[in-house]
Design a protein around this motif. Structure first.
Motif, PDB file in Angstrom:
ATOM      1  N   VAL A 186       0.813  -1.087   0.327  1.00  0.00           N
ATOM      2  CA  VAL A 186      -0.202  -0.105  -0.341  1.00  0.00           C
ATOM      3  C   VAL A 186       0.596   1.232  -0.083  1.00  0.00           C
ATOM      4  O   VAL A 186       2.209   1.498   0.723  1.00  0.00           O
ATOM      5  N   ALA A 217      -7.156  -7.347  -3.639  1.00  0.00           N
ATOM      6  CA  ALA A 217      -6.061  -6.459  -2.198  1.00  0.00           C
ATOM      7  C   ALA A 217      -5.297  -7.735  -1.359  1.00  0.00           C
ATOM      8  O   ALA A 217      -7.082  -9.077  -1.523  1.00  0.00           O
ATOM      9  N   GLU A 224      -7.866   1.507   1.760  1.00  0.00           N
ATOM     10  CA  GLU A 224      -6.864   0.699   0.126  1.00  0.00           C
ATOM     11  C   GLU A 224      -7.080  -0.691   0.401  1.00  0.00           C
ATOM     12  O   GLU A 224      -7.770  -1.238  -0.807  1.00  0.00           O
ATOM     13  N   VAL A 283      -3.839   2.229   4.176  1.00  0.00           N
ATOM     14  CA  VAL A 283      -4.367   0.539   4.524  1.00  0.00           C
ATOM     15  C   VAL A 283      -5.415   0.519   4.525  1.00  0.00           C
ATOM     16  O   VAL A 283      -5.495  -0.669   3.825  1.00  0.00           O
TER      17      VAL A 283
END
Length: 155
Positions: A48, A122, A69, A66
């Motif tokens: 990130v 992610a 995202e 963090v």
């Protein structure tokens, strides 16, 4: 949001001229795993990253990025590396150079997903089975994982 409002305001004044901006890289570790996101703009896997807001403490910025995202709560443990990123020229002609602060972070809670639209994926990756990464991103992870007692400064 990909470009913070304060950067857009600056761009109204300076056009495409080079901006000097503080940035963060959050290398979030959970045991032998690292959190990575796949950028929507380039498709690249990275830790990130983000821009520090005016007046914001850099460690707070890393934790905020963090959460924004990847919807993961992380805690900054240490500053691993201070470096200047080469000049970036964006497709629209904007130019920026970043003072990047690489933080080693520990996972607190949450399972990652692309929370804010800046990323398409992610996920956690084993440190010994990372996806293809740029040399620069690989080095950022390596420096944070080593967790030296002192911060690495470029000269």
């Amino acid at each position: 949001m990909a470009t913070p409002d304060f950067v857009l305001t600056l761009r109204e004044k300076v056009g495409h001229d080079e901006l000097w901006l503080p940035g963060v890289t959050a290398v979030v570790l959970r045991g032998a795993e690292v959190l990575l996101v796949r950028r929507a703009d380039s498709g690249a896997w990275t830790p990130v990253t983000g821009i520090v807001d005016p007046g914001e403490e850099p460690a707070v910025a890393a934790e905020r990025e963090v959460l924004e995202e990847a919807d993961v709560i992380a805690h900054v443990e240490s500053l691993s590396w201070v470096k200047v990123i080469d000049l970036v020229t964006y497709d629209n002609g904007d130019r920026s150079r970043y003072l990047d602060l690489v933080f080693r972070c520990s996972w607190v809670s949450g399972e990652p997903f692309p929370a804010d639209g800046e990323n398409t994926e992610a996920a956690w990756f084993s440190l010994d089975a990372l996806p293809a990464l740029s040399a620069d991103m690989s080095e950022r992870i390596k420096v944070a994982v080593i967790g030296a007692e002192s911060t690495r400064f470029e000269r």
